[in-house]
Design an enzyme around this catalytic site. Sequence first.
Site, PDB file in Angstrom:
ATOM      1  N   LYS A   1      26.893  66.152  28.024  1.00 45.53           N
ATOM      2  CA  LYS A   1      26.413  66.556  26.707  1.00 45.53           C
ATOM      3  C   LYS A   1      24.980  66.061  26.554  1.00 45.53           C
ATOM      4  O   LYS A   1      24.710  64.892  26.775  1.00 45.53           O
ATOM      5  CB  LYS A   1      27.326  65.915  25.646  1.00 45.53           C
ATOM      6  CG  LYS A   1      27.125  66.454  24.255  1.00 45.53           C
ATOM      7  CD  LYS A   1      28.216  65.891  23.365  1.00 45.53           C
ATOM      8  CE  LYS A   1      27.704  65.645  21.965  1.00 45.53           C
ATOM      9  NZ  LYS A   1      28.659  64.904  21.155  1.00 45.53           N
TER      10      LYS A   1
ATOM     11  N   SER B   1      25.229  63.631  12.037  1.00 48.07           N
ATOM     12  CA  SER B   1      24.113  63.423  12.968  1.00 48.07           C
ATOM     13  C   SER B   1      23.459  64.754  13.319  1.00 48.07           C
ATOM     14  O   SER B   1      22.240  64.845  13.435  1.00 48.07           O
ATOM     15  CB  SER B   1      24.606  62.761  14.249  1.00 48.07           C
ATOM     16  OG  SER B   1      25.093  61.478  13.983  1.00 48.07           O
TER      17      SER B   1
ATOM     18  N   HIS C   1      27.504  56.634   8.901  1.00 48.72           N
ATOM     19  CA  HIS C   1      28.061  55.677   9.872  1.00 48.72           C
ATOM     20  C   HIS C   1      27.914  54.247   9.341  1.00 48.72           C
ATOM     21  O   HIS C   1      28.845  53.440   9.455  1.00 48.72           O
ATOM     22  CB  HIS C   1      27.327  55.774  11.211  1.00 48.72           C
ATOM     23  CG  HIS C   1      27.462  57.097  11.910  1.00 48.72           C
ATOM     24  ND1 HIS C   1      26.387  57.825  12.342  1.00 48.72           N
ATOM     25  CD2 HIS C   1      28.565  57.807  12.246  1.00 48.72           C
ATOM     26  CE1 HIS C   1      26.822  58.927  12.940  1.00 48.72           C
ATOM     27  NE2 HIS C   1      28.133  58.949  12.893  1.00 48.72           N
TER      28      HIS C   1
ATOM     29  N   ARG D   1      35.292  62.985   6.322  1.00 43.42           N
ATOM     30  CA  ARG D   1      34.382  63.411   5.264  1.00 43.42           C
ATOM     31  C   ARG D   1      34.961  64.548   4.446  1.00 43.42           C
ATOM     32  O   ARG D   1      34.788  64.621   3.246  1.00 43.42           O
ATOM     33  CB  ARG D   1      33.042  63.855   5.869  1.00 43.42           C
ATOM     34  CG  ARG D   1      32.256  62.725   6.467  1.00 43.42           C
ATOM     35  CD  ARG D   1      31.168  63.251   7.344  1.00 43.42           C
ATOM     36  NE  ARG D   1      31.743  64.062   8.415  1.00 43.42           N
ATOM     37  CZ  ARG D   1      31.066  64.555   9.436  1.00 43.42           C
ATOM     38  NH1 ARG D   1      29.776  64.337   9.522  1.00 43.42           N
ATOM     39  NH2 ARG D   1      31.671  65.272  10.367  1.00 43.42           N
TER      40      ARG D   1
HETATM   41  O1  PNS Z   1      31.014  60.904  17.007  1.00 45.42           O
HETATM   42  P1  PNS Z   1      31.975  61.810  17.718  1.00 45.42           P
HETATM   43  O2  PNS Z   1      31.233  62.648  18.736  1.00 45.42           O
HETATM   44  O3  PNS Z   1      32.811  62.616  16.762  1.00 45.42           O
HETATM   45  O4  PNS Z   1      32.987  60.842  18.547  1.00 45.42           O
HETATM   46  C1  PNS Z   1      33.995  61.396  19.359  1.00 45.42           C
HETATM   47  C2  PNS Z   1      34.648  60.309  20.223  1.00 45.42           C
HETATM   48  C3  PNS Z   1      33.610  59.568  21.045  1.00 45.42           C
HETATM   49  C4  PNS Z   1      35.391  59.337  19.362  1.00 45.42           C
HETATM   50  C5  PNS Z   1      35.678  61.026  21.179  1.00 45.42           C
HETATM   51  O5  PNS Z   1      35.046  62.077  21.836  1.00 45.42           O
HETATM   52  C6  PNS Z   1      36.278  60.081  22.209  1.00 45.42           C
HETATM   53  O6  PNS Z   1      37.105  59.264  21.885  1.00 45.42           O
HETATM   54  N1  PNS Z   1      35.819  60.216  23.463  1.00 45.42           N
HETATM   55  C7  PNS Z   1      36.292  59.397  24.574  1.00 45.42           C
HETATM   56  C8  PNS Z   1      37.236  60.179  25.478  1.00 45.42           C
HETATM   57  C9  PNS Z   1      38.656  60.109  24.985  1.00 45.42           C
HETATM   58  O7  PNS Z   1      39.261  59.065  24.866  1.00 45.42           O
HETATM   59  N2  PNS Z   1      39.203  61.297  24.676  1.00 45.42           N
HETATM   60  C10 PNS Z   1      40.559  61.434  24.212  1.00 45.42           C
HETATM   61  C11 PNS Z   1      40.646  61.246  22.713  1.00 45.42           C
HETATM   62  S1  PNS Z   1      41.796  62.358  22.138  1.00 45.42           S
END
Ligand code: PNS
Length: 167
Positions: free
Chosen positions: A42, A129, A18, A91
């Site tokens: 979660k 993570s 990150h 990645r």
């Molecule tokens: O680090 P992560 O868990 O891969 O991040 C995922 C994240 C937070 C980017 C994604 O879950 C997100 O954007 N969540 C907010 C809800 C949202 O907007 N969902 C629609 C996106 S398609």
Amino acid sequence: MAIRAVYPGSFDPLTNGHLDLIERSLRLFDELVVAVVTNPAKTALFTDNERIEMIRDATRHLREIEIVVFDGLLVDLTARLGARAIIRGLRAVSDFEYEFQMALMNRQLFPELETVFLVPSVDITYLSSSLVREVSRHGGDVSGLVHPAVAEALNRRFSRPGNGSGG
Ligand code: PNS
């Protein structure tokens, strides 16, 4: 006008992967907002505040970034912040499908917003993570994989004495 990007994620916890992406984003954009998603459904290892503190500690050497917590839709946050781009890391091929779907869904919801995929340094492409949590939970040394502030927080969480250098 300054171009602002948002780097969203769970950051549970922040890894050197990150951090690498934060540094790369700062070279591309005028302003960067790191957005920590809060998800009550979660179970996160670290609270929102702990994740924010770790990001703050690990980025002190960089030019200023904003750190926010959000729930709801990412596109709503980016609209509120006036951001033009979402940063995501790619990645490996295995990341691609999920990231591609998210990028297209976000475009469907907010066509003016671009998703920018950045590739991390090759030596940390395996890092996640969840792997860091697992290795640390079982007593493995994660000091080369995370900032010392994060290593310390992991040691505290798993009730081990530590100085942040993996000890
Ligand atoms: O680090 P992560 O868990 O891969 O991040 C995922 C994240 C937070 C980017 C994604 O879950 C997100 O954007 N969540 C907010 C809800 C949202 O907007 N969902 C629609 C996106 S398609």
